[in-house]
Design an enzyme around this catalytic site. Structure first.
Site, mmCIF file in Angstrom:
data_model
loop_
_atom_site.group_PDB
_atom_site.id
_atom_site.type_symbol
_atom_site.label_atom_id
_atom_site.label_comp_id
_atom_site.label_asym_id
_atom_site.label_seq_id
_atom_site.Cartn_x
_atom_site.Cartn_y
_atom_site.Cartn_z
ATOM 1 N N PHE A 119 0.760 -1.183 0.011
ATOM 2 C CA PHE A 119 0.079 -0.122 0.096
ATOM 3 C C PHE A 119 0.968 1.444 0.115
ATOM 4 O O PHE A 119 0.389 2.361 -0.608
ATOM 5 C CB PHE A 119 -0.762 -0.009 1.236
ATOM 6 N N GLU A 134 3.663 2.061 -1.598
ATOM 7 C CA GLU A 134 3.769 2.428 -2.949
ATOM 8 C C GLU A 134 2.806 2.932 -3.751
ATOM 9 O O GLU A 134 2.935 3.645 -4.561
ATOM 10 C CB GLU A 134 4.602 1.151 -3.653
ATOM 11 N N GLU A 135 1.542 2.211 -3.556
ATOM 12 C CA GLU A 135 0.208 2.727 -4.029
ATOM 13 C C GLU A 135 0.006 4.273 -3.779
ATOM 14 O O GLU A 135 -0.364 5.052 -4.460
ATOM 15 C CB GLU A 135 -0.804 1.836 -3.835
ATOM 16 N N ARG A 136 0.281 4.469 -2.366
ATOM 17 C CA ARG A 136 -0.006 5.674 -2.106
ATOM 18 C C ARG A 136 0.968 6.723 -2.373
ATOM 19 O O ARG A 136 0.674 7.901 -2.680
ATOM 20 C CB ARG A 136 -0.348 5.799 -0.459
#
Length: 381
Positions: free
Chosen positions: A238, A240-242
């Protein structure tokens, strides 16, 4: 963070690719409500854009995450949100856990072709009754010999209609909710998978699906890392997603601000341009200032992430800020376009619709606040 000539060259190269291979077709893909991910990803894979921070052993460039963040920002040049979101799923959402924790065999089988652009990946976490509350998901995988049989469903899956595999978070035991989950790679042509298209108010060129799994059989070797550590792996993923959302945001908003400057400079009312009204140009200056503040926060977080630090709090702050600021920027800019801003085909109305999602997907604003307050030591729970 110190930007090098290599950072600038990567950004310029990706911008050139976008202008030649993506933006001329955006209107067509938006109308079709899907973009040709296999075609676009293959071209990107050939140019090395899909494995920037991944290991060269599996086809990546082996650069640090700052280069990934620079590429994420450059995706803001795309004239819609949906295509960039589909790319981001491939690079920053479906593959980080696989790249970090997968066996060599699993990475050669699924990560390498994803980096090369030969396949499309997707990530399966959200369910109809478990969105931001990841611990409450119900999809299960039970062992049968050397395989898992997977039963359940996943909701709002980006790339879900055309993906070749899904990195799926499932329950693999009856233990505590944070210790009973595993990430498993499931080929999407497996018997027992049913797909249903979900229509949205924005991100039109991104295909979104609800997926159903009815005793889908996959080998246990498709599990990423250790059984029961899926929740931890997903929380790491998450981040890296954010950071992807936060890094892309400033360029997206600058494009909106610049287009609004050009439109209001040309548009005349009461004997002068709309832009010449102080309320307009002062407001645009305020918005640009906020964008620069977000960029500073984001790359501060990226710098710390590259240094190996836990950036959960900073990434959550950046994700919260980019979601809220995109809503503010798009709403303010649309207002200055007047009636033209409310027309479906206008670029600002597309951005208004597309980027409303940022405050919901990848962890809603309220979840980001929960994470931040917990890490500040001020949450009552």
């Amino acid at each position: 963070m110190q930007f090098t000539q290599e950072h600038r060259e990567l950004s310029a190269s990706l911008k050139k690719f976008i202008e030649a291979e993506i933006n001329p077709y955006v209107d067509e893909w938006e109308e079709a409500e899907i973009f040709p991910a296999h075609d676009v990803f293959k071209k990107m894979g050939n140019m090395g854009f899909l494995g920037i921070s991944k290991s060269p052993k599996f086809g990546g460039s082996g650069l640090d995450y700052s280069y990934e963040a620079i590429a994420s920002e450059a995706l803001g040049y795309i004239a819609c949100g949906g295509v960039a979101m589909g790319i981001g799923v491939q690079t920053n959402m479906a593959t980080p856990a696989l790249a970090r924790n997968g066996s060599d065999a699993l990475r050669h089988e699924f990560l390498t072709p994803a980096i090369q652009g030969d396949v499309v990946g997707c990530i399966g976490v959200t369910e109809a009754e478990a969105g931001s509350d990841v611990a409450s998901l119900k999809t299960t995988a039970r062992k049968v010999g050397d395989d898992y049989l997977i039963t359940g469903s996943k909701m709002y899956i980006t790339n879900g209609l055309q993906a070749d595999w899904i990195c799926c978070l499932v329950n693999t035991s009856d233990g505590p909710a944070h210790k009973n989950k595993s990430l498993i790679i499931i080929p999407m042509d497996s018997p027992g998978i049913t797909k249903h298209k979900i229509r949205k108010i924005g991100m039109m060129s991104s295909d979104t699906a609800q997926l159903f799994f009815d005793d889908v059989r996959v080998p246990q070797r498709n599990r990423i890392g250790d059984e029961g550590k899926g929740f931890i792996y997903q929380m790491q993923q998450f981040q890296e997603e954010r950071l992807f959302a936060a890094a892309r945001g400033p360029r997206v908003m600058e494009e909106a601000i610049n287009e609004t400057i050009e439109y209001t400079r040309q548009r005349k009312a009461f004997g002068k341009s709309i832009l010449d009204n102080q309320v307009v140009h002062y407001r645009l200056a305020e918005l640009q200032t906020e964008v620069e503040a977000l960029r500073a926060l984001t790359f501060h977080a990226v710098e710390r992430y590259v240094a190996g630090e836990d950036v959960t709090k900073l990434a959550s702050m950046a994700k919260l800020k980019v979601g809220r600021l995109q809503r503010e920027v798009m709403d303010s800019c649309l207002q200055y376009w007047g009636g033209q801003g409310y027309v479906w085909e206008s670029s600002i109305s597309r951005r208004f619709r597309d980027f409303r999602l940022t405050s919901i997907g990848g962890g809603a604003d309220e979840v980001m606040l929960k994470v931040i307050t917990k890490l500040m030591g001020i949450s009552p729970n």
